[in-house]
Design a protein around this motif. Structure first.
Motif, PDB file in Angstrom:
ATOM      1  N   SER A  71       7.048   7.623   1.659  1.00 58.99           N
ATOM      2  CA  SER A  71       6.201   6.433   1.622  1.00 58.99           C
ATOM      3  C   SER A  71       6.954   5.184   1.050  1.00 58.99           C
ATOM      4  CB  SER A  71       4.976   6.693   0.588  1.00 58.99           C
ATOM      5  OG  SER A  71       3.495   6.760   1.341  1.00 58.99           O
ATOM      6  N   ILE A  72       7.403   5.328   0.112  1.00 60.05           N
ATOM      7  CA  ILE A  72       8.330   4.293  -0.613  1.00 60.05           C
ATOM      8  C   ILE A  72       9.588   3.950   0.257  1.00 60.05           C
ATOM      9  CG2 ILE A  72       9.939   3.903  -2.626  1.00 60.05           C
ATOM     10  CD1 ILE A  72       7.956   5.823  -4.135  1.00 60.05           C
ATOM     11  N   ASP A  73       9.945   4.699   0.874  1.00 57.95           N
ATOM     12  CA  ASP A  73      11.109   4.165   1.983  1.00 57.95           C
ATOM     13  C   ASP A  73      10.303   3.529   2.918  1.00 57.95           C
ATOM     14  OD1 ASP A  73      13.067   5.470   0.840  1.00 57.95           O
ATOM     15  OD2 ASP A  73      13.469   7.368   2.115  1.00 57.95           O
ATOM     16  N   ARG A  74       9.023   3.879   3.732  1.00 57.74           N
ATOM     17  CA  ARG A  74       8.544   2.982   4.496  1.00 57.74           C
ATOM     18  C   ARG A  74       8.301   1.593   3.678  1.00 57.74           C
ATOM     19  NH1 ARG A  74       5.701   7.862   6.375  1.00 57.74           N
ATOM     20  NH2 ARG A  74       4.213   7.817   4.581  1.00 57.74           N
ATOM     21  N   ALA A  75       7.840   1.706   2.730  1.00 52.44           N
ATOM     22  CA  ALA A  75       7.644   0.309   1.798  1.00 52.44           C
ATOM     23  C   ALA A  75       8.817  -0.580   2.008  1.00 52.44           C
ATOM     24  CB  ALA A  75       7.107   0.288   0.483  1.00 52.44           C
ATOM     25  N   TRP A  76       9.824  -0.078   1.531  1.00 53.04           N
ATOM     26  CA  TRP A  76      11.344  -0.802   1.634  1.00 53.04           C
ATOM     27  C   TRP A  76      11.303  -1.589   2.977  1.00 53.04           C
ATOM     28  CZ3 TRP A  76      12.910  -3.410  -2.235  1.00 53.04           C
ATOM     29  CH2 TRP A  76      12.634  -3.057  -3.629  1.00 53.04           C
ATOM     30  N   ALA A  77      11.267  -0.410   4.052  1.00 53.00           N
ATOM     31  CA  ALA A  77      11.779  -0.842   5.351  1.00 53.00           C
ATOM     32  C   ALA A  77      10.517  -1.854   5.789  1.00 53.00           C
ATOM     33  CB  ALA A  77      11.300   0.225   6.486  1.00 53.00           C
ATOM     34  N   ASN A 127       0.803  -1.182  -0.162  1.00 45.74           N
ATOM     35  CA  ASN A 127      -0.215  -0.049  -0.075  1.00 45.74           C
ATOM     36  C   ASN A 127       0.905   1.278   0.141  1.00 45.74           C
ATOM     37  OD1 ASN A 127      -2.785  -0.794  -0.043  1.00 45.74           O
ATOM     38  ND2 ASN A 127      -2.767   1.181   1.270  1.00 45.74           N
ATOM     39  N   SER A 128       1.881   1.033   0.739  1.00 42.76           N
ATOM     40  CA  SER A 128       2.730   2.431   0.911  1.00 42.76           C
ATOM     41  C   SER A 128       3.259   2.674  -0.479  1.00 42.76           C
ATOM     42  CB  SER A 128       3.872   2.110   2.022  1.00 42.76           C
ATOM     43  OG  SER A 128       3.291   2.040   3.018  1.00 42.76           O
ATOM     44  N   TYR A 129       3.753   1.822  -1.323  1.00 43.76           N
ATOM     45  CA  TYR A 129       4.312   1.756  -2.552  1.00 43.76           C
ATOM     46  C   TYR A 129       3.197   2.240  -3.615  1.00 43.76           C
ATOM     47  CZ  TYR A 129       7.134   1.309  -6.686  1.00 43.76           C
ATOM     48  OH  TYR A 129       7.540   1.699  -7.738  1.00 43.76           O
ATOM     49  N   LYS A 130       2.302   1.453  -3.529  1.00 43.37           N
ATOM     50  CA  LYS A 130       1.008   2.064  -4.559  1.00 43.37           C
ATOM     51  C   LYS A 130       0.416   3.093  -4.585  1.00 43.37           C
ATOM     52  CE  LYS A 130      -0.767  -0.582  -7.996  1.00 43.37           C
ATOM     53  NZ  LYS A 130      -0.079  -1.032  -9.278  1.00 43.37           N
ATOM     54  N   PHE A 131       0.287   3.603  -3.358  1.00 42.47           N
ATOM     55  CA  PHE A 131      -0.627   4.733  -2.976  1.00 42.47           C
ATOM     56  C   PHE A 131       0.060   5.571  -2.063  1.00 42.47           C
ATOM     57  CE2 PHE A 131      -3.755   0.887  -3.260  1.00 42.47           C
ATOM     58  CZ  PHE A 131      -4.305   1.334  -4.558  1.00 42.47           C
ATOM     59  N   PRO A 132       1.099   6.120  -2.504  1.00 39.92           N
ATOM     60  CA  PRO A 132       2.059   6.896  -1.761  1.00 39.92           C
ATOM     61  C   PRO A 132       1.513   8.181  -1.317  1.00 39.92           C
ATOM     62  CG  PRO A 132       3.056   7.038  -4.152  1.00 39.92           C
ATOM     63  CD  PRO A 132       1.602   6.088  -3.923  1.00 39.92           C
ATOM     64  N   THR A 133       1.607   8.690  -0.218  1.00 41.37           N
ATOM     65  CA  THR A 133       1.372  10.147   0.200  1.00 41.37           C
ATOM     66  C   THR A 133       2.390  11.115  -0.100  1.00 41.37           C
ATOM     67  OG1 THR A 133       2.454   9.704   2.409  1.00 41.37           O
ATOM     68  CG2 THR A 133      -0.137   9.304   2.043  1.00 41.37           C
ATOM     69  N   LEU A 134       2.265  12.144   0.071  1.00 44.05           N
ATOM     70  CA  LEU A 134       3.120  13.367  -0.222  1.00 44.05           C
ATOM     71  C   LEU A 134       3.940  13.456   1.027  1.00 44.05           C
ATOM     72  CD1 LEU A 134       1.245  15.544  -2.574  1.00 44.05           C
ATOM     73  CD2 LEU A 134       2.841  14.249  -3.315  1.00 44.05           C
ATOM     74  N   PRO A 135       5.417  13.713   0.531  1.00 41.52           N
ATOM     75  CA  PRO A 135       6.091  13.303  -0.560  1.00 41.52           C
ATOM     76  C   PRO A 135       6.167  11.726  -0.699  1.00 41.52           C
ATOM     77  CG  PRO A 135       7.764  13.913   1.298  1.00 41.52           C
ATOM     78  CD  PRO A 135       6.136  14.090   1.687  1.00 41.52           C
ATOM     79  N   PRO A 136       6.210  11.496  -1.904  1.00 37.96           N
ATOM     80  CA  PRO A 136       6.015   9.947  -1.990  1.00 37.96           C
ATOM     81  C   PRO A 136       7.478   9.117  -1.868  1.00 37.96           C
ATOM     82  CG  PRO A 136       6.215  11.156  -4.344  1.00 37.96           C
ATOM     83  CD  PRO A 136       5.978  12.192  -3.111  1.00 37.96           C
ATOM     84  N   GLU A 137       8.393   9.842  -1.652  1.00 37.78           N
ATOM     85  CA  GLU A 137       9.772   9.288  -1.212  1.00 37.78           C
ATOM     86  C   GLU A 137       9.576   8.480   0.250  1.00 37.78           C
ATOM     87  OE1 GLU A 137       9.742  12.310  -2.768  1.00 37.78           O
ATOM     88  OE2 GLU A 137      10.416  11.698  -4.535  1.00 37.78           O
TER      89      GLU A 137
END
Lengths: 321, 300, 374
Positions: free
Chosen positions: C339-345, C327-337
């Motif tokens: 969210s995407i960092d959280r997805a990878w974590a 979800n963090s990757y597919k529907f990122p909140t702003l700033p997307p980075e």
């Protein structure tokens, strides 16, 4: 010599006092109940999917997008599912066999054990991780290097050449095929390695004693023995690829319809990925329709697994002959 | 392989050369031959009457009748597949472990039919113990726990001192105490084959059975371990009714008081008891030609 | 081993080409082969310089192709055609192995590299409640994953173990046992998303039954329990298979020894058979847990996602690590980075959990193995 007291003989030699009968009943009941629950569970899976999928056919079709025909809806998804899985299998199987042979017959024993463990571990890495890797690392790399090359040099093959532009993002069928190949590779490798290792030593030694080189031993003794195992491993990999959801849902850029070109941003989605993408947003009949597609996927994988088992059984019983 | 059985100073008998001790064994044996016409009400005497044993549709043993006297060793001999092991296992209903097995006829001990309608096979096995072809100590248990397995698994609560007493008594009874008393908490599978088999005997006598059945107990052992077990049998027969199945005719001759000869007409046919008599008679002057052929090595 | 080509009768020896003595003809073992390998890598490097672009893939392709072709040609000249084929096959397999290592190491490296951006205390101690943009963490997802996985294990272990006990200890090859065995096979092949749909459909129906309101999953029929039911469907057949295999390895003699002591059957199973097989069974169970802990699709359908910690698996949505990562990757909140960092974590956390479970399995299998079983 040790003296032994005479054991108490006739005071309590009653055989008709039941011993541990209650425990036996309870334990048998639990075991039998668990086994019976397997039957019930599978019946329930079929039943509930059917019950919840049925309204797709009986309900008011106008509530749904398109013309409401289920088969028009599921057709491209079935195509996408099979197409993606076959690409994955085509890429993974030869490599998996070579890797399995490398581990079983070329790598030093110590190294081979570690490699086997590593391969098992890779099979257990969650698919969402493979999906993230595919979209972040693989897609940009192959869409800039391989996609133009394939289009320019192999464009005469319909699979690589069409009027539609190459997907710059790399979110195409080909990329997903490669990611799925990476995912099923450990499964096929693990099973192939096991059957290669089971090749009777005698067969191999007989071949060696005739002065065969290592490759000739593999060709004459190992591969014929392991063939059915490899096929059933590949079918299991296919089963896994058919049902794979997250990697497809994350990477693929889907469209409605049948698409052969693997390099564009218009791709037929897979059933599983379609469910994952649509389900959170769906309601009413849309949910029923998704469940019905799930039932189709279930039947599809069931068929593939049945064939895999048949191949495996036929192969192993005939392996000595 | 270590064979402390012969090295230990406490076991004077086993220390003597093999040939001598065998003749010694034979001497003891002839001393204590039990009169086959002993009174019927002898405790722990087994009366087998018209016993047929089936596995499903297959009749494995046909029409066996015999009397097995207490305080003696009874040997069952015969060619492979003649049903002697099946018969032995039917004496404590162990053959029923294979599904579809049943019997016709009766086995009476102390006035009770083992196959009576209300009889629990589990209870039968507590009274009639068994030792198997290959030593099979429980690999997850220590030596002491192996000996106590029967008692403990049958949820008898034992005080620590009672347990220790029982371990010592049973291991002494199996002539194993001196060899293992310093390592009772070590796994039983660390012992030699012969010691493991004596551990299994100790385990069997710890539940205080009336009868001890032995199914080729020495066939997986070397000659010296075999001698130790045979020695033990002769000691144990003072307290137990021992029935042994053996392939080894010399062994039957050495240890048993009475011998039954089983045979079979062909594959697929049921095994039968050909004759049963005092061991001396079976081996010197049997009444049936078949027996004569077998014991002289002309057949089987 | 590849030094001597043949000791057969002369007429049976395939033509080695050139009438050399097969026993003493040249050999490429050792240094020459390493020369070819290193030379190929160097040539790949040359291509890399010549094209002037930073392209590791090209380097690998050139190096591997050179390695295979050079091996074939050199061996054909120095040794014999048969030797050349043999060496070529070895080169192909080694190359295949090297090629496979690229994506696999890339996956592992990417997870560690990207995941380490948020591999911090905050990620493991805070949820996403009230977090917009940077910060926040996956605490709620870790809690959810542990609860759902624990529930799954609580269902699937007894279910699978008792089924295996039935199949090995009680079944006598009758039709019922055969049906169970083949249905376990069918269960093994159920796609994970279908398991999720089943659990969803089940709870939709259950929620309509008034008596079962205690099990009510509330709005949208989402709950941790439904997720656990879906995962149980996936984990049970794995537990059955491995336990069955391990129970069958227990020698029959041990069961007989126990029966002969007058021990009832259930006690024999509980005190003799299971302890003997325990190491293999536990290993199999831990590996089965490792398999389901990363399942995403069924949880997406049954448990959904939420921003806050939900300790109650019987009601309402729950966050889980795989769905959180997706979800963090597919529907990122702003700033997307962020969210995407959280997805990878979250992905890294999952991989660490899997590795930990694998290590536990390894340790269990070595310390619990009965010393007496060879």
């Amino acid at each position: 010599m040790t003296t032994l007291e005479s054991p108490p003989s006739d005071n309590d030699s009653a055989f008709d006092e039941p011993v541990g009968k209650a425990g036996d009943k309870v334990f048998f009941g639990l075991s039998f109940g668990a086994a019976a629950l397997i039957l019930i569970t599978l019946a329930a899976v079929a039943f509930f999917l059917f019950i919840q999928g049925l309204p797709t056919f009986t309900g008011d079709g106008t509530e749904l997008d398109g013309d409401g025909s289920f088969f028009a809806y599921v057709g491209p998804l079935v195509f996408g599912t099979i197409y993606l899985s076959c690409i994955a299998l085509l890429l993974a199987t030869p490599v998996a066999i070579a890797v399995a042979l490398y581990i079983s017959h070329y790598a030093p024993r110590k190294v081979a054990q570690t490699l086997g463990y590593f391969i098992d571990l890779l099979a257990a890495i969650p698919s969402v991780v493979y999906g993230l890797w595919g979209i972040t690392v693989l897609a940009p790399v192959i869409s800039t290097s391989m996609f133009p090359w394939l289009r320019d040099n192999l464009g005469f093959i319909p699979v690589f050449g069409s009027d539609v532009a190459i997907a710059q993002s790399g979110r195409s069928t080909f990329t997903v095929g490669v990611v799925l190949a990476v995912m099923v590779l450990p499964i096929i490798t693990a099973i192939s390695r096991e059957v290669f290792l089971q090749t009777p030593r005698l067969h191999e030694e007989a071949s060696l004693a005739l002065g065969a080189t290592r490759w000739e031993v593999i060709r004459q003794a190992v591969i014929p023995y392991g063939r059915s195992g490899v096929i059933s491993g590949a079918m299991l990999g296919l089963g896994r690829a058919l049902g794979e959801t997250m990697a497809v849902a994350i990477i693929l850029s889907p469209a409605r319809g049948y698409f052969w070109d693997v390099l564009t941003a218009q791709n037929s989605n897979s059933i599983a990925s379609n469910i994952a993408l649509q389900f959170p947003e769906s309601s009413g009949l849309e949910v029923n329709r998704l469940i019905a597609t799930g039932l189709v996927l279930f039947l599809l994988t069931f068929g593939v697994n049945a064939i895999a088992r048949r191949v495996a059984n036929a192969g192993f019983s005939g392996a000595d002959g | 392989m270590n064979r402390p059985a012969v090295k230990h100073p406490n076991q004077s008998k086993v220390d003597t050369p093999v040939t001598e001790s065998i003749s010694a064994l034979q001497a003891t044996q002839t001393d204590s031959v039990v009169d086959p016409n002993a009174p019927v009400d002898m405790p722990n005497r087994i009366d087998v009457k018209d016993l047929d044993i089936y596995y499903g549709d297959f009749k494995a043993v046909e029409n066996v009748s015999m009397t097995i006297n207490p305080n003696s060793v009874t040997a069952l001999i015969g060619p492979s597949g003649c049903g002697k092991s099946t018969f032995l296992r039917s004496l404590n209903r162990m053959h029923e472990v294979i599904s579809g097995a049943y019997v016709d006829g009766s086995v009476i001990i102390n006035g009770k039919d083992l196959y009576g309608p209300s009889v629990d096979p589990v209870a039968v096995r507590r009274k009639i113990g068994m030792v198997f072809q290959r030593p099979n100590p429980f690999p997850t248990m220590s030596i002491a726990d192996n000996v106590l397995a029967g008692k403990k698994l049958n949820s008898k609560r034992l005080s620590k001192s009672d347990a220790n007493d029982l371990v010592e008594k049973s291991l002494r009874g199996a002539n194993l105490w001196d060899e293992v008393k310093d390592r009772l908490d070590k796994p039983g599978s660390g012992l030699s084959g012969g010691q493991q088999q004596r551990l299994c005997i100790a385990r069997a006598i710890a539940v205080e059975p009336d009868v001890l059945l032995m199914d080729e107990p020495c066939s997986a052992l070397d000659p010296i371990s075999t001698l130790a077990i045979e020695e033990l049998m002769l000691e144990l027969k003072d307290a137990y009714n021992i029935v042994i199945v053996t392939h080894n005719m010399q062994q039957a001759a050495r240890v048993s008081n009475r011998t039954g000869f089983f045979s079979i007409e062909g594959t697929g046919k049921p095994g039968k008891l050909i004759e049963m008599d005092a061991t001396e008679k079976i081996f010197s002057n049997p009444s049936k030609q078949e027996t004569q052929d077998y014991v002289t090595g002309r057949f089987g | 081993m590849s030094l001597t080509t043949s000791t057969l009768e002369p007429d049976l020896v395939p033509d080695d080409g050139g009438g050399r003595d097969p026993m003493t003809s040249g050999s490429l073992d050792g240094a020459p082969m390493w020369g070819i390998r290193l030379g190929s890598i160097a040539l790949g490097l040359l291509g890399y310089v010549a094209f002037g672009s930073v392209n590791w893939a090209l380097w690998a392709v050139i190096a591997l192709a050179t390695y295979m072709v050079a091996t074939l040609l050199v061996s054909r000249v120095v040794e014999s055609p048969r030797q050349a084929t043999d060496r070529f096959a070895a080169a192909v397999m080694t190359s295949a192995f090297v090629v496979v290592l690229f994506p696999l190491f890339s996956v592992v490296w990417t997870v560690i590299d990207r995941g380490s951006n948020r591999f911090d205390w905050e990620f493991y101690t805070s949820s996403m409640r009230g977090v917009i943009g940077e910060g926040g963490g996956g605490y709620h997802a870790i809690v959810g994953t542990l609860i759902v996985t624990a529930l799954t294990a609580a269902f699937a272990i007894p279910f699978g173990l008792f089924t295996a006990i039935y199949l090995v200890e009680y079944a006598d090859g009758g039709r019922f046992a055969k049906a169970v065995t083949s249905l376990v096979d069918v269960m093994t092949g159920i796609p994970s998303i279908v398991a999720g749909l089943f659990a969803y459909a089940l709870f939709v129906v259950l929620d309509d039954v008034p008596v079962l309101t205690a099990l009510s999953t509330g709005v949208g029929h989402r709950s941790g329990l439904a997720g656990a039911v879906a995962l149980t469907l996936l984990m049970t057949p794995v537990v059955v298979r491995t336990s069955e295999e391990m129970l069958r390895l227990v020698p029959n003699e041990l069961r007989e020894a126990s029966y002969a002591l007058g021990v009832p059957r259930w006690k024999t199973i509980l005190k003799v058979v299971l302890p003997t097989a325990v190491s293999g069974i536990l290993t199999g169970i831990v590996l089965a847990i490792a398999r389901v802990i990363g399942e995403t699709a069924p949880l997406l359908v049954t448990v959904g996602i939420t921003a806050d910690v939900n300790w109650n698996p019987f009601e309402g949505r729950m966050a889980t690590l795989p769905v959180f990562a997706y979800n963090s990757y597919k529907f990122p909140t702003l700033p997307p980075e962020a969210s995407i960092d959280r997805a990878w974590a979250a992905a890294l956390t999952l991989v660490i959990l899997v590795v930990i479970l694998f290590s536990i399995a390894r340790i269990l299998s070595s310390i619990l193995k009965p010393k007496g079983l060879k």
